[in-house]
Design a protein around this motif. Structure first.
Motif, PDB file in Angstrom:
ATOM      1  N   GLY A 100       0.812  -1.215   0.000  1.00 52.76           N
ATOM      2  CA  GLY A 100       0.000   0.000   0.000  1.00 52.76           C
ATOM      3  C   GLY A 100       0.841   1.257   0.000  1.00 52.76           C
ATOM      4  O   GLY A 100       0.480   2.270  -0.620  1.00 52.76           O
ATOM      5  N   ASP A 170     -11.303   1.206 -12.824  1.00 54.10           N
ATOM      6  CA  ASP A 170     -10.343   0.695 -11.842  1.00 54.10           C
ATOM      7  C   ASP A 170      -8.916   0.784 -12.365  1.00 54.10           C
ATOM      8  O   ASP A 170      -7.979   1.050 -11.610  1.00 54.10           O
ATOM      9  N   SER A 251      -8.661   8.340  -0.563  1.00 51.54           N
ATOM     10  CA  SER A 251      -8.883   6.902  -0.489  1.00 51.54           C
ATOM     11  C   SER A 251      -9.707   6.533   0.731  1.00 51.54           C
ATOM     12  O   SER A 251     -10.539   5.614   0.683  1.00 51.54           O
ATOM     13  N   PHE A 252      -9.493   7.241   1.841  1.00 51.98           N
ATOM     14  CA  PHE A 252     -10.278   6.986   3.051  1.00 51.98           C
ATOM     15  C   PHE A 252     -11.750   7.314   2.815  1.00 51.98           C
ATOM     16  O   PHE A 252     -12.645   6.644   3.336  1.00 51.98           O
ATOM     17  N   GLY A 254     -13.211   6.948   0.063  1.00 54.00           N
ATOM     18  CA  GLY A 254     -13.742   6.040  -0.934  1.00 54.00           C
ATOM     19  C   GLY A 254     -13.701   6.546  -2.354  1.00 54.00           C
ATOM     20  O   GLY A 254     -14.326   5.956  -3.243  1.00 54.00           O
ATOM     21  N   PRO A 259     -10.253  -0.768  -4.542  1.00 49.96           N
ATOM     22  CA  PRO A 259      -9.992  -1.868  -3.591  1.00 49.96           C
ATOM     23  C   PRO A 259      -8.988  -2.882  -4.120  1.00 49.96           C
ATOM     24  O   PRO A 259      -8.326  -3.558  -3.333  1.00 49.96           O
ATOM     25  N   PRO A 262      -5.186  -1.194  -3.109  1.00 49.05           N
ATOM     26  CA  PRO A 262      -5.369  -0.343  -1.926  1.00 49.05           C
ATOM     27  C   PRO A 262      -4.089   0.358  -1.512  1.00 49.05           C
ATOM     28  O   PRO A 262      -3.014  -0.238  -1.481  1.00 49.05           O
ATOM     29  N   SER A 263      -4.217   1.624  -1.196  1.00 47.16           N
ATOM     30  CA  SER A 263      -3.112   2.413  -0.669  1.00 47.16           C
ATOM     31  C   SER A 263      -3.244   2.459   0.855  1.00 47.16           C
ATOM     32  O   SER A 263      -4.095   1.790   1.447  1.00 47.16           O
ATOM     33  N   THR A 266      -6.715   3.547   1.845  1.00 44.78           N
ATOM     34  CA  THR A 266      -7.704   2.481   1.732  1.00 44.78           C
ATOM     35  C   THR A 266      -7.582   1.499   2.890  1.00 44.78           C
ATOM     36  O   THR A 266      -8.596   1.039   3.442  1.00 44.78           O
ATOM     37  N   ARG A 269      -9.146   3.019   5.881  1.00 44.52           N
ATOM     38  CA  ARG A 269     -10.614   2.975   5.782  1.00 44.52           C
ATOM     39  C   ARG A 269     -11.132   1.583   6.122  1.00 44.52           C
ATOM     40  O   ARG A 269     -12.150   1.440   6.812  1.00 44.52           O
ATOM     41  N   ILE A 270     -10.445   0.553   5.654  1.00 44.65           N
ATOM     42  CA  ILE A 270     -10.853  -0.816   5.978  1.00 44.65           C
ATOM     43  C   ILE A 270     -10.693  -1.080   7.478  1.00 44.65           C
ATOM     44  O   ILE A 270     -11.583  -1.660   8.115  1.00 44.65           O
TER      45      ILE A 270
END
Length: 313
Positions: A100, A170, A251-252, A254, A259, A262-263, A266, A269-270
């Motif tokens: 990431g 994507d 990315s946080f 969305g 996905p 993911p960085s 991301t 956020r997950i």
């Protein structure tokens, strides 16, 4: 005679080690520590395929039975243990951070490079040519400054993603993200370059170049540009940290990295989804990595700004 001259002439490395800039660097503990942290993180990201224990984004290497394994604790089903635990899909958090971080650094570097090139071109043009060209460029910069950069990036990202065919969204998400952050960050480069150009173009060496019949483009690129790069490099270093944070923020929310790629943003956020259920490590380690990366780069930028400021010497 040539051998004597070569022995008495110091090498470029020796001149760099004896320079005031390197002396200021090695006498600043904050700069040294920041440089070490930045080097370790960048090195880890670049060589992630060699350092990571697994490829977390390869479906064949995942085992859902390893999901939600806490750090340094064996899994109840498989008996495997992981230094930083695993996430909901059984991916090694340590490996996901390395991969990431590659995306976060790539987006940050590419966005800053794009913003720097665009800002330098527009700043040089506005400062050297002047007139209506300068008015249009600087008024556009003033208008953009009235909006928060993150909102500008979200607007550009949404527009660019909207015109991209669905089957390519994507694949193009990372490049759209670079475009969005770069277009939201060119203003400060343009303003600084324009101000420095206004000072440099009235100096004697520029007048001499005009008298020699040098074309305007050559004067701008070969004579003025090298003399306005010092503040640009400082801004670029600080902007790198801001670009990494902007990418993580998008990315946080969305609207950044997909996905499938993911960085750090991301991953945060997950991890945020499982914070209050007890799986704290899924959020904690990516957040600490992002904090260390952004802080170390920002501190390096602050030190470079002070080291290159003649008023502080």
């Amino acid at each position: 005679m040539t051998d004597k001259v070569s022995k008495t002439t110091p090498s470029r490395l020796r001149r760099a080690l004896d320079s005031d800039l390197f002396h200021a660097f090695k006498t600043s503990p904050v700069a040294v520590v920041s440089a070490i942290v930045t080097f370790v993180l960048v090195f880890s990201a670049v060589f992630a395929p060699l350092i990571a224990t697994t490829d977390p984004f390869n479906p064949t290497s995942l085992n859902l039975m390893n999901g939600f394994t806490s750090p340094l604790s064996p899994n109840d089903f498989t008996g495997e243990s992981f230094v930083m635990g695993t996430d909901d899909q059984g991916r090694d958090v340590y490996s996901t951070i390395l991969y990431g971080m590659r995306i976060s650094l790539f987006v940050g570097f590419a966005a800053v490079l794009f913003a720097m090139v665009l800002g330098i071109v527009l700043g040089l043009t506005a400062g050297f040519i002047g007139g209506w060209t300068e008015t249009i460029i600087m008024r556009a910069a003033d208008v953009q400054l009235t909006f928060p950069s993150i909102l500008v990036a979200m607007l550009i990202f949404g527009f660019a993603k909207g015109i991209t065919p669905i089957e390519y969204r994507d694949q193009m998400a990372i490049w759209v993200l670079i475009l969005a952050i770069g277009l939201s960050d060119w203003v400060q480069f343009a303003r600084v370059v324009r101000g420095a150009t206004l000072v440099e173009k009235n100096k004697d060496y520029v007048a001499a170049a005009h008298l020699m019949g040098r074309p305007t483009l050559i004067i701008m690129l070969r004579h003025i540009l090298p003399n306005v790069l010092s503040p640009v490099l400082v801004i670029a270093t600080i902007s790198l940290a801001l670009a990494i944070i902007a990418e993580a923020t998008l990315s946080f929310l969305g609207v950044g990295a997909p996905p499938t790629q993911p960085s750090l943003g991301t991953l945060i956020r997950i991890g945020q989804q499982y914070l209050f259920s007890g799986e704290w490590w899924i959020l904690f380690f990516p957040a600490c990595t992002l904090l260390a990366l952004a802080l170390s780069v920002n501190l390096l930028g602050d030190w470079l700004r002070d080291a290159l400021n003649p008023r502080l010497k």
